[in-house]
Design an enzyme around this catalytic site. Sequence first.
Site, short mmCIF file in Angstrom:
data_model
loop_
_atom_site.label_atom_id
_atom_site.label_comp_id
_atom_site.label_asym_id
_atom_site.label_seq_id
_atom_site.Cartn_x
_atom_site.Cartn_y
_atom_site.Cartn_z
CB ALA A 262 -1.25 -0.17 1.38
CE1 TYR B 281 15.33 1.80 4.85
CE2 TYR B 281 17.27 3.29 3.85
CZ TYR B 281 16.14 2.41 4.05
OH TYR B 281 15.34 2.08 2.49
#
Length: 351
Positions: free
Chosen positions: A9, A180
């Site tokens: 999504a 990250y």
Amino acid sequence: MEILVTGGAGFIGSAVVRALVAAGHGVRVLDALLPVVHPSGEPGELPEGVAFQRGDVRDAGAVEQALKGVDVVCHQAAMVGLGLDLNDAPEYVGCNDLGTSVLLAAMHRTGVRGLVLAGSMVVYGEGCYRCAEHGDVAPGPRRAADLDAGQFEPPCPRCGAALQPGLVDEQAPGDPRNVYAATKLAQEHLAAAWARAAGAAVVTLRYHNVYGPGMPRDTPYAGVASLFRSALARGEAPRVFEDGGQRRDFVHVDDVAAANLAALHALGTRPPGSARAYNVGSGTVHTVGEMAAELAAAHGGPPPVVTGEYRLGDVRHITADSSRLRTELDWRPRVSFREGMAEFAGAPLRV
């Protein structure tokens, strides 16, 4: 094929879903709808026939349910952004590495043997550099004192001379510079270990700077293109950090989706136990300043302002050599920089 898209999504995931449906595949989506990406708590509009399941990849039960009847997995789910605050490290590691390991374990239990992993160019750290005297070199992290003085280019680590940036290929060693980046490199290692142990195959796509319609609005997690486009929507000038000379490879989200489609089709030809990484870039180099100017001109908004500000941990130059993807998977980017920016300048952003 029946394909599970985790994070389907999201900005890139939803583009992948549309490409897979258009190619005739059955698609189901597993997405946690994290508030930082989906503040509305809704998945947005997905193509007809796509089965949506709200669930976190860290939830083994939800993952096993989503995997029923699936042939291959396209793993887009991740927490993105630099992760500069070490207080955020557990959340990044949990979403990206624990989540990936839960997914891989469930795939092993359910006999799913093919994976396309959304990787990132951040695993390289700084890009490829060459010194006139010392040849190819790998500069270390830039120092705050140099950045404060407006010295943005990394010097040769051996002689301090100016360097010439080049294209980085998949053979470059990993050099993650923030939390990250470390989690994205760990994802690749986890997937490779799974492939060897399970006799499976994984293709990792190392995305460069992805942009396009549907980017989340006003969030640093989506990248600088989203911040510039959001500023223009408010009638404000894009604020360009450093001197705007940072070199990047801006690749349109539809081309990234096409790369995922090519990778999924290639899984059937990969030998058991294999792991292969591919850069996904447009093949054209532009600076952040050039991107801001092109976007502002196409939008009809105020020209960008170069601020001299910086974020410690950002790299100066990182641009892709995507020839492996072109040669081995017969992929070609279709959207040029100019037409992509013209489209993006008027495209809606995700609220």
